[in-house]
Design an enzyme around this catalytic site. Structure first.
Site, PDB file in Angstrom:
ATOM      1  N   THR A   1      12.767 -18.149  18.577  1.00 27.35           N
ATOM      2  CA  THR A   1      12.118 -17.076  17.819  1.00 27.35           C
ATOM      3  C   THR A   1      12.436 -17.241  16.338  1.00 27.35           C
ATOM      4  O   THR A   1      13.538 -17.653  15.977  1.00 27.35           O
ATOM      5  CB  THR A   1      12.605 -15.711  18.311  1.00 27.35           C
ATOM      6  OG1 THR A   1      12.168 -15.519  19.661  1.00 27.35           O
ATOM      7  CG2 THR A   1      12.066 -14.578  17.458  1.00 27.35           C
TER       8      THR A   1
ATOM      9  N   THR B   1      10.827 -20.744  11.767  1.00 26.05           N
ATOM     10  CA  THR B   1      10.879 -22.173  12.053  1.00 26.05           C
ATOM     11  C   THR B   1      10.408 -22.456  13.475  1.00 26.05           C
ATOM     12  O   THR B   1       9.641 -23.400  13.710  1.00 26.05           O
ATOM     13  CB  THR B   1      12.305 -22.709  11.851  1.00 26.05           C
ATOM     14  OG1 THR B   1      12.796 -22.302  10.574  1.00 26.05           O
ATOM     15  CG2 THR B   1      12.330 -24.222  11.932  1.00 26.05           C
TER      16      THR B   1
ATOM     17  N   GLU C   1      17.804 -15.709  23.162  1.00 23.77           N
ATOM     18  CA  GLU C   1      17.966 -17.076  22.672  1.00 23.77           C
ATOM     19  C   GLU C   1      19.201 -17.738  23.265  1.00 23.77           C
ATOM     20  O   GLU C   1      19.157 -18.916  23.643  1.00 23.77           O
ATOM     21  CB  GLU C   1      18.051 -17.069  21.143  1.00 23.77           C
ATOM     22  CG  GLU C   1      16.719 -16.786  20.462  1.00 23.77           C
ATOM     23  CD  GLU C   1      16.838 -16.653  18.959  1.00 23.77           C
ATOM     24  OE1 GLU C   1      15.823 -16.857  18.282  1.00 23.77           O
ATOM     25  OE2 GLU C   1      17.933 -16.320  18.461  1.00 23.77           O
TER      26      GLU C   1
END
EC number: 5.3.1.6
Length: 261
Positions: A33, A36, A111
């Site tokens: 997320t 980038t 993540e």
């Protein structure tokens, strides 16, 4: 590549374009997320459309899931995929051992779960994110809303005994209200300036009641791809200690840019 892209965006794109070359047909891919990681999702979608690449993408936020579906990636949950071949994500900071601070985009919990459920984690970034010591970027700590002020007070008490330069903490806001993660939690940002022992802090923070997870990713990242605005990339592999320098070729008529218009 469009001339109006900033040098940072050009660097992010170069790293993302190189990273998706690691994806092979049939892989299960964790998708990070942030700005980038969004470049990576777009580049991956381009390969799906142009090459017929088959893969399952596991997003780390609703934002990433929405973008992945838009570009044609088959989105599944981690429970459906069970285990991943690779996760590609950005980072807010990384050091020479490829330890990270993540969570600037508010998705640190998903993540970290996705990254640790992968055979390989690859970070895509630009050179500005490299530091000698982690901590210049505020360290996010996800806490449950119930009793969050107590959790914050306990964090501040803990920091008194930690090797850090700063101890200020702030509740992350969305306008005038607390920022709420996909899991319905709050984020307390720790302004530490410099972290002397990141491994220690990562462990002890998670022992505080109410803390769900923190943004220190220790011994999780396997490779970092550092993009430059000129298309040059540096690839560092922590497992074999190798450093490679390559050049990514991109043209102004790349389909990825037409998709953004």
């Amino acid at each position: 590549m469009p001339a109006d892209l900033s040098p940072i965006d050009k660097a992010k794109f170069a790293a993302a374009r190189r990273a998706v070359d690691l994806i092979e047909d049939g892989m299960r891919v964790g998708m990070g997320t942030g700005s980038t990681a969004a470049w990576m999702v777009r580049c991956l979608g381009e390969r799906v459309r142009q090459e017929g690449l088959r893969l399952q993408g596991v997003p780390t936020s609703t934002r990433t899931a929405d973008l992945a579906r838009q570009v044609g990636i088959d989105v599944v949950s981690l429970d459906e995929a069970k285990w991943l071949d690779i996760t590609i994500d950005g980072a807010d900071e990384f050091d020479r051992e490829l330890n990270l601070i993540k969570g600037g985009g508010g998705a640190l919990l998903q993540e970290k779960i996705v990254a640790t459920a992968s055979d390989q984690m690859v970070v895509i970034t630009d050179a500005s994110k490299e530091v000698n010591h982690l901590g210049a970027f505020p360290l996010p700590v996800e806490v449950i809303p119930f009793g969050w002020q107590t959790s914050r007070a306990l964090i501040e008490e803990l920091l008194e005994s930690m090797d850090v330069l700063g101890r200020q903490t702030t509740l992350r806001l969305n306008g005038s209200q607390p920022y709420v993660t996909d899991e319905g939690n709050y984020i307390v940002d720790l302004h530490l300036n410099r972290i002397g022992n990141a491994r220690q802090i990562a462990l002890v923070l998670n022992q505080i009641p109410g803390v769900v997870e923190n943004g220190l990713f220790i011994d999780i990242c396997d490779m970092v791809i550092i993009g430059g605005s000129d298309g040059k990339v540096e690839i560092r592999d922590i497992n074999d200690g190798s450093i490679a320098n390559e050049k990514v070729d991109f043209a102004e008529d790349d389909n990825i840019f037409h998709d953004m218009e």
